[in-house]
Structure formats: structure tokens, C-alpha cells
Design an enzyme around this catalytic site. Sequence first.
Site, PDB file in Angstrom:
ATOM      1  N   GLU A 179     -16.051  -4.657  -7.254  1.00  0.00           N
ATOM      2  CA  GLU A 179     -16.471  -6.051  -7.197  1.00  0.00           C
ATOM      3  C   GLU A 179     -17.035  -6.368  -8.575  1.00  0.00           C
ATOM      4  O   GLU A 179     -18.170  -6.014  -8.889  1.00  0.00           O
ATOM      5  CB  GLU A 179     -17.556  -6.277  -6.140  1.00  0.00           C
ATOM      6  CG  GLU A 179     -17.918  -7.750  -6.032  1.00  0.00           C
ATOM      7  CD  GLU A 179     -19.386  -8.037  -5.707  1.00  0.00           C
ATOM      8  OE1 GLU A 179     -19.663  -9.141  -5.213  1.00  0.00           O
ATOM      9  OE2 GLU A 179     -20.254  -7.198  -5.962  1.00  0.00           O
ATOM     10  N   ASP A 205     -20.111  -2.272  -5.228  1.00  0.00           N
ATOM     11  CA  ASP A 205     -20.880  -3.514  -5.285  1.00  0.00           C
ATOM     12  C   ASP A 205     -21.358  -3.773  -6.716  1.00  0.00           C
ATOM     13  O   ASP A 205     -21.862  -2.857  -7.381  1.00  0.00           O
ATOM     14  CB  ASP A 205     -22.092  -3.357  -4.357  1.00  0.00           C
ATOM     15  CG  ASP A 205     -22.858  -4.648  -4.150  1.00  0.00           C
ATOM     16  OD1 ASP A 205     -22.274  -5.598  -3.620  1.00  0.00           O
ATOM     17  OD2 ASP A 205     -24.042  -4.711  -4.533  1.00  0.00           O
TER      18      ASP A 205
END
Length: 543
Positions: free
Chosen positions: A275, A209
Amino acid sequence: MTRHPWWYDAVVYQVYVRSFADGLPTGDGNGDGIGDLPGITSRLPYLRDLGVDALWITPFYTSPQKDHGYDVADYSDVDPLFGALADLDELLETAHRLGLRVIVDLVPNHTSDQHAWFRAALAAGPGSPERARYLFRSGRGKDGVQPPNNWDSIFGGPAWTRVPDGEWYLHLFDASQPDLDWRNPEVGDMFEGVLRFWLDRGVDGFRVDVAHGLYKDAALRDQVRPRKPKKAAESMVERVLHDEPMWDQPEVHEVYRRWRKVLDSYPGERMAVAEAWTQTAASMAMFIRPDELHQAFNFGWLGTPWSAEAFADVITDSIAAVAAAASAPTWVLSNHDVERHPTRYGGGPVGLARGRAATLTMLALPGSAYLYQGEELGLEQVDVPPEARQDPSWFRTGKPGRDGCRVPLPWSGTVPPYGFGGPAGSQPWIPQPDDWANLTVESQLADPDSTLAFYRRALAARRAVFAGADDETVASAEDDLLVVRRAGVRIVLNAGTYPAPLPEGEVLISSGPLPGGVLPPDTAVWLGITASGQERSAPSTSL
Ligand code: GLC
Ligand code: CA
């Protein structure tokens, strides 16, 4: 044909844990209307039958759920809302038995404000080693009443919140998600432990993330605000890069070098996908150098407008950028943070036809493809009523936010909760629309023209036609047609408004009907060709 590691050309299905399936019984024997790990396990045969290779599960760790799990209070445990560690073990065991790999989400940029470290930081006060794990600073102006710098939160408003003793802490997302200070070695050591904890339990990889976050400019200097380009024409040719002292700092790559060594020390081709919303394909490629992470999401593809030329450009650029890094491209059209792609493409029958055409094109490209739960049902963005909205960005900005792509899946039946789980007649945590009866898995399995049936055919065709293909991929725009050549197949997508004559070759699969030998607008087809002009034979599985 080279043998690549499994992730190199895998199709990965993103499970948004709260909204996939609710299987954990509460006191009355029903679910609570929130998806969970036993729910996922119960639906793994569905994913095997769909034909994906792996699933990525969004965060299920202990969390106050302010950002639905992206605010982690304990990185090494399962939130009781989603089950227990034993449920994760069972999920992994079942998935592996069915031939599916499992990627879990890792959230290293920030913790929850309920994490033991942040609570200790608040209690210990200014100047303490506990505060040094986060980014606490004095404010500016008289009595420090102004935030330490001019950064904004991604979810709206300032990126700083003041605590009662007068210091401010940085949060690039919600105030409940304080950013860690990765310049403090304790932070890196803690995350190495977290990686090992889940690798030891048998996960196949991680989705990282906010992978381009972690390190901020060391001085936390002000951001130079983006200036509007003077003329529209200038901005078309020269992409204006923004000053981003909070993102994509060079030091972040040391983190991934360290993680790569950890991943490589485990058997079984463990991997990580970043990401990283970087500004250029070149800076994205830095995250996937051979000694860093294995993949990065290609958000360029997701953001491409409906145009043959734009599609051809992004395909060519993406392949070139990752080739330089010696990795494989990834392709993604939807996830839990963006408007669902049929809606982006205009919604209704046109949006759905375009969505299917883009998917069929994507599944023919080299590298791996990431699907988001519900796209195989052709779900559109839902207009969630204001009183039901839950996204922290909605509370910070008053704009609708991301709830509309997170509505629980419809599995069966004709009324909510459509077999999702929870008491009969109840609504799950985000209410489902009352016109989804024809979109359930049950009803689509019974209809060979359904989007679900199309996805199953397309995934089977991908396996049959492209498995292990290592040939060069060439993409070009021929007027309104996107034409991609790869492995003896010509992929043609009609992005225009008129039907086009269907090019020569055997139709292997199409995203919609091909009436009277034409390729209608918003439709894609795979055509068998060979270098000698002979047709490639149809794959032996039935498509
Ligand atoms: C990522 C996640 C998003 C989350 C944010 C903060 O962008 O995909 O859902 O809100 O990080 O963790
Ligand atoms: Ca539940």
C-alpha cells in the site's frame, strides 16, 4: 503461454475483519456484533463460490482497536476479539483446502501506544535506547512548546504529541499510533521475526500497510507546503508534485530487499503487496522491482474520473510503469479507506451501473484485481449517524471519515443484523441501514440479475477467457467509448450519455442489458474477436 506465480493474475477479495461475519460465540452463545476469524472461516465457501483466488484479511492482531487493528500492540498474536491463533490456523487450513490463498496485513510504520516497546519508551525517559525505537524529539520555541516540525497527521491535526516529560513523538496517523524509527536496526530485526512468524504458520503473503512510510527524512525537516498552481491550465498538463519529507524516502527500498529474501526462502510463492500512495506511477514501480515486493496497489485506477479518455490513459500508463519493473499491474476500485465506488460514480442506479461496468472492464485487464467486501453486493457508502461513527479521523477532524464503507455485510433475512451474527434484532458495531433486505447475499443469490450474480458470472468469465493470457493490451478512447483489446477480446465501455451501436463480435458477457443491439451508457461488454476478424468462440462454461 507463460506459467506465472499465482498472485500474478489473482483476484483477491479484501476481508475487513470487523465487518465480514461474526462467528465467535460469547457467553450467551451469540456473537458480539463484531466480525472475527471463525466468522470468516464459516463464510469461506461463499468466497470459493464467488470465484476469487485469494483473500486479504485486515489486521486481527492484539490491539486496543483505536484504528480498528491498524494499531498493533502484539504483532504475533490474535486479539481475543477476533479469536485465537488456533482460529487462524483453522482459517488457513480451510482456505487452502478450498483452493483459496490467504494474505494478512502487516503494519510496520507504527505500533500501538499499548505496544510493549512504546510503554517502555515512555517509562524509560529521554535519551534512552527504548525511546530510540520511535521518533521522540524536543519541541521548538520557548520551553519546547511547539512541535519539532510542521508535519500534519493524515487523520488531521499535528503529527506530534507531547509527553509529560516535555518530549514529543511523531505519529503520522492517530496519537495512539507512534511511528517507529526504521533507522534503528532493532526495528528491522523485529519485523523480520514477525514475517517469519506468520510465514511459518502458512500465510501466502502480506499486504504492507503504509509501505511508502517507514523512513522519514533523516533530519525530520519541515515540509515545504504545497503551493497552489498559478493557472488551472498549467496544473492540467504538469502534475504538481508535493514536497513529502515524511514519505517515499529512498532508504525504504532496502527494507523490501530484505523482506524479498525472506519471502523467497519459503516454498509456495509467498508474496507481498504494497500500500504505497506514491505521487507518480514511476515511484510506485520502484517498490515492485524484481528484488523488492511483488505488487503495489494501483490507486491511479481507483482515482480515475468517469471518462473514456481518463480510463484509457490510466490503463496504458499503469501497464507501462509495471512493465518497466517486470511485474504485473493491479487494479482496485474500493477498499476500507475510500468511499465505495458506486457512490463515487454518482450513486443510485447510475452509480451501480457504472460500478458494474468499471468492474467488468477491470476484470479483463492483465495482472491482478483486488475486490473489497460488499462490492459484489453493490453496496453503497452509508451515511453513518454521528453518534455511531468510530473512525479516529472523525474524532480528530469532525469529518465523517471511513465508517460508511465499513458497515457489516448483510447475509440473510430482512432486518439487521441480516445474518451477520450477534443477537437477533441487535445492531452490529456499526449499525446497518434498515433498507438492505434486497441487498443480502441470500436475496441476491435468488436473482439472476443481481449484482452478486453478475460478479459470479464475471469472475467465471475472466477465468474462462483470460486465464494465462499473455498478449499485449491496447487501450484507447474512441469518443465516449473506452476500447481495450486483449487476448482476442474487445472490451468496450460506454462512458458517455448516449447509447452507442454495439461493435461487432460475439457478446461474451455484459455488465447490464444490451437492448436492441446497442451499448447503453454506463455499460461495458466483452466481445469475442480474433486478429483475422473471426469471432472468438464463447467459453465453454455457461456465463
Ligand atoms: C492504511 C490503512 C488505514 C489505516 C492507516 C494507518 O492506510 O489502510 O486503514 O488507518 O494505514 O495504519
Ligand atoms: Ca465476534
